[in-house]
Design an enzyme around this catalytic site. Structure first.
Site, mmCIF file in Angstrom:
data_model
loop_
_atom_site.group_PDB
_atom_site.id
_atom_site.type_symbol
_atom_site.label_atom_id
_atom_site.label_comp_id
_atom_site.label_asym_id
_atom_site.label_seq_id
_atom_site.Cartn_x
_atom_site.Cartn_y
_atom_site.Cartn_z
ATOM 1 N N GLY B 102 -6.456 -9.732 5.503
ATOM 2 C CA GLY B 102 -6.344 -9.599 6.960
ATOM 3 C C GLY B 102 -5.668 -8.160 6.938
ATOM 4 N N CYS B 103 -5.942 -7.459 8.062
ATOM 5 C CA CYS B 103 -5.506 -5.795 8.120
ATOM 6 C C CYS B 103 -3.859 -5.970 8.641
ATOM 7 C CB CYS B 103 -6.153 -5.045 8.879
ATOM 8 S SG CYS B 103 -7.538 -4.279 8.130
ATOM 9 N N VAL B 104 -3.730 -6.890 9.700
ATOM 10 C CA VAL B 104 -2.551 -7.043 10.259
ATOM 11 C C VAL B 104 -1.799 -8.304 10.052
ATOM 12 C CG1 VAL B 104 -1.060 -6.792 12.435
ATOM 13 C CG2 VAL B 104 -3.094 -5.373 11.887
#
Lengths: 171, 104
Positions: B102-104
């Site tokens: 995931g990016c965040v």
């Protein structure tokens, strides 16, 4: 292709010197909801990689740290051809509100926080927030008007000094 | 994928050293993995690692740092203290899971 290896295990080089001392500065110059996120997401990712991060908010980017506006940034269809919709639609009453709430929902669905909470997370991860002196003066804003974790209102020269040796990303 | 032996455990790892089969993991191995990257396990470390394992079992994905904080209830600041510099990757490594995507 498997081989049995009883020599020392492979250890990830988490603390290798290669990335040591890396520093990134993000200049956030936009106050639209969609343009607030690239800086926040990249700054957060950089912190997770152990990189020193500075965010400098200037011009419209000030809306991201102005207590009055930071929770209420907007997204508009006007002038955004990437939405592939007739431009005239964007000018109709209520369209900006609708586009904003749709975007906010898509972002929340991915568990990405809203701007104020995102800034809180960045600060908790060790990021530094700075406000632009000229933008503050132009809008008659003082530190009291800004998100409390902003470390200071600094001049362009201060920013250049602060980012000595940093990679700079302008958004 | 290389097979390697760590503390008497035979484990499959990728080229970076992350376990490729989460079922080869147990808590004894976690202590050895943590030691490899200079981490001494405390109660705080265990609650993070156990959350990662539980969440991975339920969701099928390694949780991101944000998820460990918001769902696991461990403040981000503490995660950076316990697993300095690269907390998400270090936690995944100790928990025998893939790096979070995931990016965040």
């Amino acid at each position: 292709m498997s081989n049995t290896d009883t020599s020392p295990a492979i250890v990830p080089s988490f603390d290798s010197d290669a990335g040591a001392g890396r520093k990134i500065a993000f200049i956030c110059s936009k106050g639209n909801l969609d343009m607030a996120y690239p800086g926040l997401i990249l700054a957060n990712a950089a912190l997770g990689e152990g990189v020193e991060v500075h965010m400098f908010f200037t011009f419209w980017g000030f809306d991201m740290i102005n207590k009055k506006t930071m929770g209420d940034l907007k997204f508009t269809m006007l002038g955004n051809t990437a939405l592939h919709m007739p431009q005239g639609l964007g000018g109709l009453p209520g369209m900006t509100a609708m586009a904003t709430s749709k975007l906010k929902k898509s972002i929340a669905d991915l568990d990405v926080p809203e701007v104020p909470e995102f800034l809180e997370q960045i600060v908790a991860s060790g990021g530094h927030l700075w406000a632009c002196r000229l933008s503050a003066d132009m809008n008659n804003l003082t530190k009291e008007d800004l998100y409390e974790e902003v470390e200071g209102i600094i001049s362009a020269t201060d920013f250049i000094e602060l980012t000595d040796g940093a990679q700079v990303i302008f958004i | 994928m290389p097979v390697t032996t760590l503390n008497g455990h035979e484990i499959h790892v990728n080229e970076e050293g992350f376990l490729t089969d989460p079922t080869e993991w147990d808590e004894e191995l976690a202590v050895a993995l943590a030691t490899q990257i200079g981490i001494t396990m405390t109660d705080g470390h265990w609650s993070a690692i156990r959350f990662l394992r539980k969440d991975f079992d339920e969701v099928g994905e390694t949780p991101t740092l944000r998820r460990v904080a918001t769902v696991g209830g461990i403040p981000i600041k503490e995660l950076f203290v316990m697993f300095p510099q690269k907390p998400a990757k270090k936690m995944a490594y100790v928990a025998g899971l893939p790096k979070p995507v995931g990016c965040v």
